[in-house]
Design an enzyme around this catalytic site. Structure first.
Site, PDB file in Angstrom:
ATOM      1  N   SER A 122     100.719 -73.991  11.295  1.00  0.00           N
ATOM      2  CA  SER A 122     101.457 -72.899  10.641  1.00  0.00           C
ATOM      3  C   SER A 122     102.162 -71.987  11.638  1.00  0.00           C
ATOM      4  CB  SER A 122     100.540 -72.076   9.735  1.00  0.00           C
ATOM      5  OG  SER A 122      99.451 -71.592  10.461  1.00  0.00           O
ATOM      6  N   SER A 123     101.619 -71.861  12.849  1.00  0.00           N
ATOM      7  CA  SER A 123     102.248 -70.996  13.855  1.00  0.00           C
ATOM      8  C   SER A 123     103.588 -71.548  14.328  1.00  0.00           C
ATOM      9  CB  SER A 123     101.328 -70.825  15.064  1.00  0.00           C
ATOM     10  OG  SER A 123     100.090 -70.311  14.640  1.00  0.00           O
ATOM     11  N   THR A 176      95.018 -76.333   8.099  1.00  0.00           N
ATOM     12  CA  THR A 176      93.576 -76.609   8.102  1.00  0.00           C
ATOM     13  C   THR A 176      93.152 -77.516   6.961  1.00  0.00           C
ATOM     14  OG1 THR A 176      93.197 -74.438   9.102  1.00  0.00           O
ATOM     15  CG2 THR A 176      91.303 -75.470   8.066  1.00  0.00           C
ATOM     16  N   GLN A 206     105.424 -49.897   5.909  1.00  0.00           N
ATOM     17  CA  GLN A 206     104.336 -50.541   6.661  1.00  0.00           C
ATOM     18  C   GLN A 206     103.068 -50.640   5.820  1.00  0.00           C
ATOM     19  OE1 GLN A 206     103.591 -48.439  10.338  1.00  0.00           O
ATOM     20  NE2 GLN A 206     105.713 -48.566  10.999  1.00  0.00           N
ATOM     21  N   CYS A 207     102.998 -49.863   4.747  1.00  0.00           N
ATOM     22  CA  CYS A 207     101.790 -49.872   3.919  1.00  0.00           C
ATOM     23  C   CYS A 207     101.655 -51.210   3.191  1.00  0.00           C
ATOM     24  CB  CYS A 207     101.838 -48.745   2.878  1.00  0.00           C
ATOM     25  SG  CYS A 207     101.996 -47.110   3.612  1.00  0.00           S
ATOM     26  N   ASP A 217      98.331 -69.209   7.778  1.00  0.00           N
ATOM     27  CA  ASP A 217      98.801 -68.076   8.591  1.00  0.00           C
ATOM     28  C   ASP A 217     100.228 -67.654   8.245  1.00  0.00           C
ATOM     29  OD1 ASP A 217      96.396 -67.960   9.838  1.00  0.00           O
ATOM     30  OD2 ASP A 217      97.069 -68.758  11.763  1.00  0.00           O
TER      31      ASP A 217
END
Length: 343
Positions: free
Chosen positions: A60-61, A15, A280-281, A92
């Site tokens: 970025s994807s 962007t 996962q935290c 991203d």
């Protein structure tokens, strides 16, 4: 009189490098060789700025390991000519890209700062100008005629973080990134405030830059969830040519204790699959064996990711798999902080 630092601005896409065509309202890529005319404030910085852009800007994807190598090669090829590097990518996947670059360079003695923006450079309320100007200013910062920063950083919205500690947390706020387990290296207010005690410390002996570009991308991430089935775990572990797996567990590294689950992981490890346990935290650390639900994982030889982020775990996995290490060496190096990525 000290010479002005030479800074190389590397634009890969994202962007930040877009401007609006006001006739069509469409976004188009910006010509970074015109950067000083578009952002005249840059002339106030005490440095010389050169630019290199990807021929085709990458969203970025679409980032992948071949682009990581391309970015790293630009830095390696220009390392002796420039005093610092500012790399512009899409936000991203910026945490993934910048983390990987941190492993690709050993003995880095110059700043490599990743930045981007949530709004294009030409927008009225853009965050692009501040992020870009301050990133360049940090890359220029010197003390005793040496760069203050000698590592890969990520700058967004008034904070520079160690890149391999970051996670993108917001798609709409200007404060898009955070670093839950490590404080910011630099904070930008009225003054630039360097937290020098937090910066990556290199050994006193100066060694040449080592550029490692052998990344293995035969890796996967398996996020646990209540009710995960044997079929899902089996299918993941049986991916052809899979060499490394990041297992996202609950809390402090906890996982189901069901026999089928532990047996599947144990058999995969015996066949040579490297499995790393990360939480996962957003913050905190894996502590294998703290609860009964992680003692089995410890017994079967799962690697302890400690407080590494998932983004950096996948980056470190790709890097270490390319280093042809024994099982013990791999575990040792993964559990050891190499670039300040774990506490």
């Amino acid at each position: 009189m000290a010479t002005k630092p030479n800074i190389l601005l590397v634009y890969t896409g994202g962007t930040i490098g877009m401007i609006k065509d006001y006739q069509t309202n469409a976004l188009k890529a910006f010509d970074f060789s015109q950067i000083l005319t578009k952002i005249p404030e840059l002339k106030q910085l005490n440095c010389k700025i050169s630019t290199i852009s990807f021929e085709e800007p990458i969203d970025s994807s679409n980032m992948n390991t071949s682009y990581y190598i391309q970015i790293a090669e630009i830095i390696a090829n220009n390392y002796k000519t420039y005093d610092g590097f500012v790399v512009l990518t899409g936000s991203d996947t910026m945490a993934y890209v910048s983390s990987t670059i941190s492993f690709m360079f050993e003995n880095l003695q110059k700043p490599v700062i990743f930045t981007g923006s949530q709004l294009p450079i030409g927008d009225l309320r853009t965050d692009a100008k501040e992020n870009l100007i301050t990133s360049i200013e940090i890359a220029c910062a010197r003390k005793n005629d040496e760069p203050i920063l000698k590592e890969v950083g990520l700058y967004f919205e008034y904070k520079l973080y160690r890149a391999n500690r970051t996670t993108k947390i917001n798609a709409e706020q200007f404060e898009a990134f955070t670093s839950m387990n490590y404080p910011p290296l630099v904070e930008s207010g009225v003054h630039l405030s360097f937290n020098e005690h937090l910066l990556f410390k290199h050994p006193d002996h100066k060694e040449d830059l080592i550029f490692r570009k052998n990344l293995i991308d035969d890796v996967a991430i398996l996020k646990l969830f209540p009710g995960i089935t044997k079929k899902v775990v089996e299918a993941t572990l049986n991916i052809p040519d899979l060499k490394g797996l990041i297992l996202e567990t609950y809390g402090a590294g906890n996982a189901p204790t069901e026999k089928w689950f532990i047996d599947l992981l144990e058999n995969a490890i015996k066949k040579g699959l490297r499995i790393v346990n990360v939480t996962q935290c957003a913050g905190g650390s894996v502590i294998l064996g703290l609860y009964e639900t992680s003692t089995d994982l410890k017994k079967i030889g799962i690697i302890n990711g400690k407080d590494i982020t998932t983004e950096t775990a996948i980056a470190k996995m790709m890097y270490l798999l390319g280093e042809d290490l024994s099982e013990l060496e791999f575990k040792h190096y993964f559990e050891t902080s190499l670039r300040g990525e774990i506490s």
